[in-house]
Scaffold this active site. Sequence first.
Site, PDB file in Angstrom:
ATOM      1  CG  ASP A 119      -0.130   6.910  -0.993  1.00 45.02           C
ATOM      2  OD1 ASP A 119      -1.251   7.348  -1.299  1.00 45.02           O
ATOM      3  OD2 ASP A 119       0.744   7.598  -0.445  1.00 45.02           O
ATOM      4  CG  ASP A 131      -6.159   1.240   3.312  1.00 47.20           C
ATOM      5  OD1 ASP A 131      -6.062   2.391   2.848  1.00 47.20           O
ATOM      6  OD2 ASP A 131      -6.358   1.004   4.525  1.00 47.20           O
ATOM      7  CD  GLU A 154      -2.422   1.303   2.752  1.00 47.55           C
ATOM      8  OE1 GLU A 154      -2.883   2.403   3.102  1.00 47.55           O
ATOM      9  OE2 GLU A 154      -2.437   0.294   3.486  1.00 47.55           O
ATOM     10  CD  GLU A 210      -3.632   4.353  -1.355  1.00 45.49           C
ATOM     11  OE1 GLU A 210      -3.830   5.563  -1.596  1.00 45.49           O
ATOM     12  OE2 GLU A 210      -3.217   3.936  -0.254  1.00 45.49           O
TER      13      GLU A 210
END
Length: 238
Positions: free
Chosen positions: A56, A124, A52, A127
């Site tokens: 991101d 989440d 994640e 990502e």
Amino acid sequence: MTPQQKEAYQEFAKEKLGFRFDDVELLITAMTHRSYVNEHKKSVSEHNERLEFLGDAVLELVATEFLYRNYSEPEGVLTSWRSALVRTESISAAGEALGYSPLVRMSRGEKNGSERARQVIVADVFEALIGAVYLERGYEGAEKFVAENILVKLDGILEEESWRDPKSWLQEIVQREDGVTPSYQVLGEDGPDHDKEFELGVFVGEKMIGRGKGSSKQAAQQEAATEAIEAYREMGKA
């Protein structure tokens, strides 16, 4: 995990991403919430938070590069557009559209959590999935995935002006149309302290013009403002 279970992840990748993973464990880890590891410490050791973290950063870079190359607006405007593209609600919606929720591994408690908590988990995972695609297919593969699932939303965001901060925008509208400043009032609270949900209304004088719920008062205010803006839009005033 059985070969049949692993194949379910590969089928998802083939159908929704257009390829099968060389390392299917990357995909499985992307869809493993920390809570699942806590419940299965003897058989599972890795959750998706590192992926994640990577995803991101890739998401923000892809969105930033896209906006830089295609638009000439000032930095502040481009930043607002990017925030609208990558906010939790946007990427959670993209995750729901991909339909991977049944494959997400989480604890029994998380499965029974609030809708907001579930939305955050789905976001989440999205990502983390970007991170997995990046490691599997490189930047070009991750860029293609983000473009097909996130960047395509920009036209709608610009048309609806949903990139604007709802509270600030509503205040502009109300001051222009009604000559006053809108106010917010708590209508109710529900749930335990660690998972509380607030309901707020936004008022012009004594009239409630929007209602919203959220895991914080700020989030509920934003939702209430968004609803109020839609009401003004329907009246041709926004």
